[in-house]
Design an enzyme around this catalytic site. Structure first.
Site, PDB file in Angstrom:
ATOM      1  N   HIS A   1      56.555  -3.951 -19.456  1.00 49.61           N
ATOM      2  CA  HIS A   1      57.078  -5.082 -20.220  1.00 49.61           C
ATOM      3  C   HIS A   1      58.587  -5.150 -20.123  1.00 49.61           C
ATOM      4  CE1 HIS A   1      53.683  -6.292 -22.908  1.00 49.61           C
ATOM      5  NE2 HIS A   1      53.192  -5.207 -22.372  1.00 49.61           N
TER       6      HIS A   1
ATOM      7  N   HIS B   1      54.740  -0.384 -31.600  1.00 48.75           N
ATOM      8  CA  HIS B   1      56.152  -0.027 -31.676  1.00 48.75           C
ATOM      9  C   HIS B   1      56.633   0.088 -33.113  1.00 48.75           C
ATOM     10  CE1 HIS B   1      56.016  -4.441 -31.660  1.00 48.75           C
ATOM     11  NE2 HIS B   1      57.191  -4.461 -32.241  1.00 48.75           N
TER      12      HIS B   1
ATOM     13  N   GLU C   1      61.425  -7.864 -38.423  1.00 45.70           N
ATOM     14  CA  GLU C   1      60.796  -8.922 -37.638  1.00 45.70           C
ATOM     15  C   GLU C   1      59.985  -9.843 -38.554  1.00 45.70           C
ATOM     16  OE1 GLU C   1      58.338  -7.292 -34.588  1.00 45.70           O
ATOM     17  OE2 GLU C   1      59.770  -5.743 -34.050  1.00 45.70           O
TER      18      GLU C   1
ATOM     19  N   TYR D   1      48.312 -16.291 -31.603  1.00 43.41           N
ATOM     20  CA  TYR D   1      49.220 -15.275 -31.093  1.00 43.41           C
ATOM     21  C   TYR D   1      48.422 -14.141 -30.463  1.00 43.41           C
ATOM     22  CZ  TYR D   1      52.876 -11.790 -30.843  1.00 43.41           C
ATOM     23  OH  TYR D   1      53.752 -10.838 -30.390  1.00 43.41           O
TER      24      TYR D   1
ATOM     25  N   HIS E   1      57.356  -7.620 -40.495  1.00 43.11           N
ATOM     26  CA  HIS E   1      57.297  -6.211 -40.127  1.00 43.11           C
ATOM     27  C   HIS E   1      58.687  -5.645 -40.369  1.00 43.11           C
ATOM     28  CE1 HIS E   1      53.766  -7.342 -37.319  1.00 43.11           C
ATOM     29  NE2 HIS E   1      53.335  -7.010 -38.508  1.00 43.11           N
TER      30      HIS E   1
ATOM     31  N   HIS F   1      53.756  -1.214 -36.057  1.00 42.31           N
ATOM     32  CA  HIS F   1      52.863  -2.359 -35.883  1.00 42.31           C
ATOM     33  C   HIS F   1      52.511  -2.502 -34.417  1.00 42.31           C
ATOM     34  CE1 HIS F   1      57.004  -3.875 -35.678  1.00 42.31           C
ATOM     35  NE2 HIS F   1      56.561  -4.817 -34.868  1.00 42.31           N
TER      36      HIS F   1
HETATM   37 FE   LIG Z   1      57.428  -6.047 -33.386  1.00 38.59          FE
END
Ligand SMILES: [Fe+2]
Length: 443
Positions: free
Chosen positions: A292, A335, A341, A350, A365, A371
């Site tokens: 990523h 992560h 966030e 999503y 978050h 999460h």
């Molecule tokens: Fe996140």
């Protein structure tokens, strides 16, 4: 609204005259002894006078009457707008909101300002450093009243229903999947066309900028030419019943009366303006090999703090794109983040939250709270046959990411789903993966 005209570019030195008054802009100077058409010159500063040129923001407005012609401001009550970040005890748990409820016009008429609800935030409007996240839910246009935020910039994300934003600089029609930014001090009024909902990111003490592109080069992500700025438009109708200026100042609302519309700017020039942007114009850059890129690759706008590379808040989107990474778990990974966030969903589904995260809802978050994908998403994508595929088709999720440790408000806590009651079940299935007999030879 069809037929509205816009200027193009991000932060340009613009100039605009209402077509009904050609030559309204003074020639060769900002503040002549007598302005064309007998207009009043008024400067709107968006930065300290002495800011370096790249950060220096101001516009000159040529108005039928100057803004100062109003009665004194008096305090105005609002149920759900706050900058008190100590309303409830700190809670690091994940929070999730179902779609925020829009009031029915048949039951109660609510306009954009009275439909504001503060969800979370941090920092201090007085110290000019911080963030607030608000939801707006409304069903009625603002009539003979406008709003000005003296505390900071508002980045508005419509989710349901387009909004016609009339500003001192002109009009903008902003539909879902577009955003607009109303910068500190700019007066605006919002017309709606039914039940309307959206999200607002407010930052104190910084303006939104395009992120630096580093090795990406000169082009990509949100391109400057795709930002649209209104053209001058004035309203000179008498307002016999009085026009109300609503001013958010140090977190509280104040109102003042005057007998003319504040949208009486016949011409303006400068680089401090409201603007809008269509998220479909975002040029997505992502991994074409494996793994990523970090989600910062999806940053549309950033409000920088004074620490290099650290934002008060970033506005980040997750638009439709191709997923092509080989031997990679393609959805967002598990992560823990040193940033807060807040996520919202404009439309679609999503990818990392297959259930329970709906358009018009939200999630928070908090700093360093773990999460990641739910169990279904993990299972499906761990065994998926990887081939080029469209990701997030028909979807537009976004994130307000902040370096502030945000606190939820009383209203935010009262309206959210407590994940410790219902939401953590989506990870229950993962717990069954725990193998007490696991050994390194299990690979
Ligand atoms: Fe996140």
């Amino acid at each position: 609204m069809a037929g509205l005209q816009y200027l193009t570019g991000f932060g340009n030195e613009f100039a605009s005259e209402d077509l009904r008054c050609p030559g309204a802009l003074p020639d060769g100077q900002n503040n002549p002894q007598v302005c064309p058409y007998g207009l009043y010159a008024e400067q709107l500063s968006g930065s300290a006078f002495t800011c370096p040129r790249p950060a220096n923001k101001r516009s000159w407005l040529y108005r039928i009457l100057p803004s100062v012609c109003h009665k004194p401001f008096t305090a105005m009550h609002h149920d759900n707008l706050t900058d008190n970040w100590d309303e409830v005890e700190p809670d690091p748990n994940q929070l999730r909101w179902l779609p925020f409820i829009i009031p029915k016009a048949s039951e109660k008429k609510v306009d954009f300002v009275m439909g504001l609800h503060t969800v979370c935030g941090a920092g201090d409007a007085k110290a000019r450093n911080g963030i607030a996240i608000h939801i707006y839910t409304c069903n009625t246009s603002m009539i003979d009243r406008c709003f000005q935020n003296s505390d900071g910039d508002l980045l508005i994300v419509p989710q349901q229903g387009g909004i016609l934003v009339t500003t001192e600089f002109g009009k903008m029609m902003v539909e879902p999947n577009e955003i607009c930014v109303i910068q500190q001090g700019m007066r605006f009024s919002v017309d709606v066309y039914g039940e309307t909902r959206g999200y607002i990111l407010e930052v104190y003490g910084a303006h939104f900028e395009l992120p630096d592109l580093g090795p990406i080069g000169a082009n990509g992500l949100a391109n400057p030419r795709d930002f649209l700025v209104p053209v001058a438009w004035y309203d000179n109708h008498p307002v016999s019943s009085g026009y109300t200026i609503i001013n958010k100042y140090q977190g509280k609302l104040f109102s003042a009366q005057q007998d003319f519309s504040p949208f009486n700017v016949v011409a303006w020039h400068g680089n401090y303006t409201p603007y809008k942007y269509n998220l479909e114009n975002f040029m997505v850059i992502n991994s074409v090999a494996f793994d990523h890129a970090d989600p910062s690759i999806f940053t549309v706008l950033t409000a920088k703090s004074t620490r290099p590379g650290v934002a008060i808040a970033d506005f980040v989107i997750f638009p439709p794109r191709w997923g092509v990474a080989d031997h990679t778990f393609r959805p967002p990974y598990y992560h823990r983040n040193c940033m807060s966030e807040f996520m919202g969903l404009i439309r679609g589904h999503y990818e990392a939250k297959e259930e329970g995260f709906q358009p018009g809802g939200g999630s928070l978050h908090s700093m360093m709270t773990p999460h990641g994908p739910d169990a279904d998403c993990f299972e499906k994508n761990s065994s998926a046959i990887l081939k080029p595929e469209r990701v997030a088709e028909g979807t537009m999720a976004f994130m307000f990411e902040s370096s502030f440790s945000m606190a939820v408000t009383r209203w935010g806590l009262d309206t959210c789903q407590r994940l410790d009651k219902s939401y953590y079940k989506c990870w229950e299935q993962l717990k069954s993966h725990f193998n007490p007999n696991w050994r390194p030879s299990s690979k």
